[in-house]
Every structure is written in structure tokens, then in C-alpha cells.
Design a protein around this motif. Structure first.
Motif, short mmCIF file in Angstrom:
data_model
loop_
_atom_site.label_atom_id
_atom_site.label_comp_id
_atom_site.label_asym_id
_atom_site.label_seq_id
_atom_site.Cartn_x
_atom_site.Cartn_y
_atom_site.Cartn_z
N UNK A 41 -71.33 -16.77 -4.13
CA UNK A 41 -71.03 -17.54 -2.91
C UNK A 41 -70.39 -18.84 -3.38
N UNK A 42 -69.49 -19.39 -2.61
CA UNK A 42 -68.90 -20.69 -2.92
C UNK A 42 -69.42 -21.70 -1.91
N UNK A 43 -70.05 -22.74 -2.41
CA UNK A 43 -70.57 -23.83 -1.58
C UNK A 43 -69.60 -25.01 -1.71
N UNK A 44 -69.13 -25.51 -0.58
CA UNK A 44 -68.19 -26.63 -0.59
C UNK A 44 -68.86 -27.85 0.03
N UNK A 45 -68.75 -28.97 -0.65
CA UNK A 45 -69.21 -30.27 -0.15
C UNK A 45 -67.95 -31.07 0.15
N UNK A 46 -67.73 -31.36 1.42
CA UNK A 46 -66.51 -32.04 1.83
C UNK A 46 -66.46 -33.47 1.33
N UNK A 47 -65.26 -33.95 1.03
CA UNK A 47 -65.14 -35.35 0.61
C UNK A 47 -65.44 -36.28 1.78
N UNK A 48 -65.86 -37.48 1.45
CA UNK A 48 -65.98 -38.53 2.45
C UNK A 48 -65.45 -39.80 1.81
N UNK A 49 -65.61 -40.91 2.45
CA UNK A 49 -65.04 -42.14 1.92
C UNK A 49 -65.55 -42.54 0.55
N UNK A 50 -66.74 -42.08 0.18
CA UNK A 50 -67.34 -42.53 -1.07
C UNK A 50 -67.42 -41.43 -2.14
N UNK A 51 -67.17 -40.18 -1.79
CA UNK A 51 -67.21 -39.15 -2.82
C UNK A 51 -65.98 -38.26 -2.70
N UNK A 52 -65.60 -37.64 -3.84
CA UNK A 52 -64.38 -36.84 -3.86
C UNK A 52 -64.53 -35.44 -3.27
#
Length: 178
Positions: free
Chosen positions: A26-37
Motif C-alpha cells: 500500500x502507498x501512504x501519502x502525507x500531503x505537504x503543508x506550509x511547514x513540511x514537504x
């Protein structure tokens, strides 16, 4: 080997189990936000194929997903990617390398994988991509505009890993190195 768990699961938990049972990972994606890529990681490569999980930072979500799927297909076919070797066939026109992720980062970065494995007993390789001149982030001439896009999680120290800001954005403090 089929993955089975007892208990109540969230929709994302059920999706991860389904993907591992159906595709092998499975591929887990953590979306970028202002403080992380933003980042993406595999869950199940180690369970299904005995290959380390894959983690990649700082690229477009679809591209990170494609890269992990490429590695997954290769692992399914018996290929084993090794840390500190260069590979020219993962990212078109660029070579990349892998480094073994220090286990102290798992609780911060690989949360869903630690749930899946019920702990930290699985290896993870960070796929590291170069800048436009083919230099890696540890090269002193690496393009500064990309420095915040890839923490170097083979280091246990948040300072050496260039991950102080990332940890802060997650509301977490660094773990003690193991």
C-alpha cells in the motif's frame, strides 16, 4: 501470506490491508503543508516480499506514488534495492540512491506502517533524489532551494537529519536514538 487483523478499523486501515492483500503493498501519502514537504511510504513490501519499505520526500504526490509502485513491482519480481547504491532506472533522467532510515524516525514519519507491523520491526529505505545537477542533499553544492524537501533520516539526530522544522510541524519532539 495474507494479512489479517481482529478489531475495528478506519477506512484507511481497511484500504491498507486490502492493498497489501491484493497488490502486495500500500502507498501512504502525507500531503505537504506550509511547514513540511510531504512524503509517501510503502506498507507491506517487507511483509509480502521481504524487501524494506520505501520512503520518499518532497516530490509531487503522484510521482512519489509512482516511484514507490515502481520499486514495489521490482520487489515483486525479486529485485532487491540496496542502501548506498545508485540506480538510474527509477526516476527518468536522474539517478537516485537509498539510505536506511534510522528507527527513531518511525514513530514520527511512518505512523501507519508502525500500526500495520504492530511496532518497529521492519526495515525502511529512504529513496533520495538529486538536484538538477545530479548532486545529493549531503553534497555541499546541492541546490539550496531543495534542502528542505528531503530530511536525511539515516541520521538519528534531528539536527544532522535536517528535520527540526519537520518535527515541529508535526507537533513532535525528537525521539531518543535507539
Amino acid at each position: 501470506m495474507k494479512c489479517e487483523y481482529d478489531g475495528d478499523f478506519s477506512k484507511s486501515d481497511r484500504k491498507a490491508i486490502y492493498d497489501v492483500n491484493t497488490h502486495g503493498w500500500h502507498v501512504q501519502i502525507v500531503l505537504p503543508d506550509g511547514a513540511n514537504p510531504g512524503w509517501a511510504y510503502s506498507i507491506g513490501l517487507f511483509h509480502t516480499f521481504g524487501h524494506p519499505e520505501i520512503l520518499v520526500f518532497g516530490l509531487d504526490g503522484d510521482l512519489m506514488h509512482q516511484l514507490i509502485n515502481h520499486v514495489g513491482r521490482e520487489a515483486r519480481d525479486g529485485h532487491r534495492f540496496q542502501p548506498e547504491r545508485e540506480y538510474g532506472d527509477i526516476i527518468e533522467k536522474y539517478r537516485c540512491t537509498f539510505r536506511l532510515v534510522h528507527a527513531s524516525w518511525y514513530q514520527h514519519i511512518l505512523c501507519h506502517a508502525t500500526w500495520f507491523y504492530k511496532g518497529w520491526a521492519f526495515p525502511t529505505l529512504q529513496l533520495i533524489w538529486p538536484d538538477t545537477a545530479q548532486r545529493y542533499p549531503w553534497d555541499p553544492d546541492f541546490e539550496a532551494r531543495f534542502l528542505g524537501d528531503q530530511p536525511l533520516l539515516f541520521h538519528a539526530s534531528p539536527e544532522e537529519a535536517r528535520a527540526i522544522q519537520l518535527l515541529g510541524s508535526l507537533g513532535r519532539r525528537p525521539a531518543e536514538p535507539r
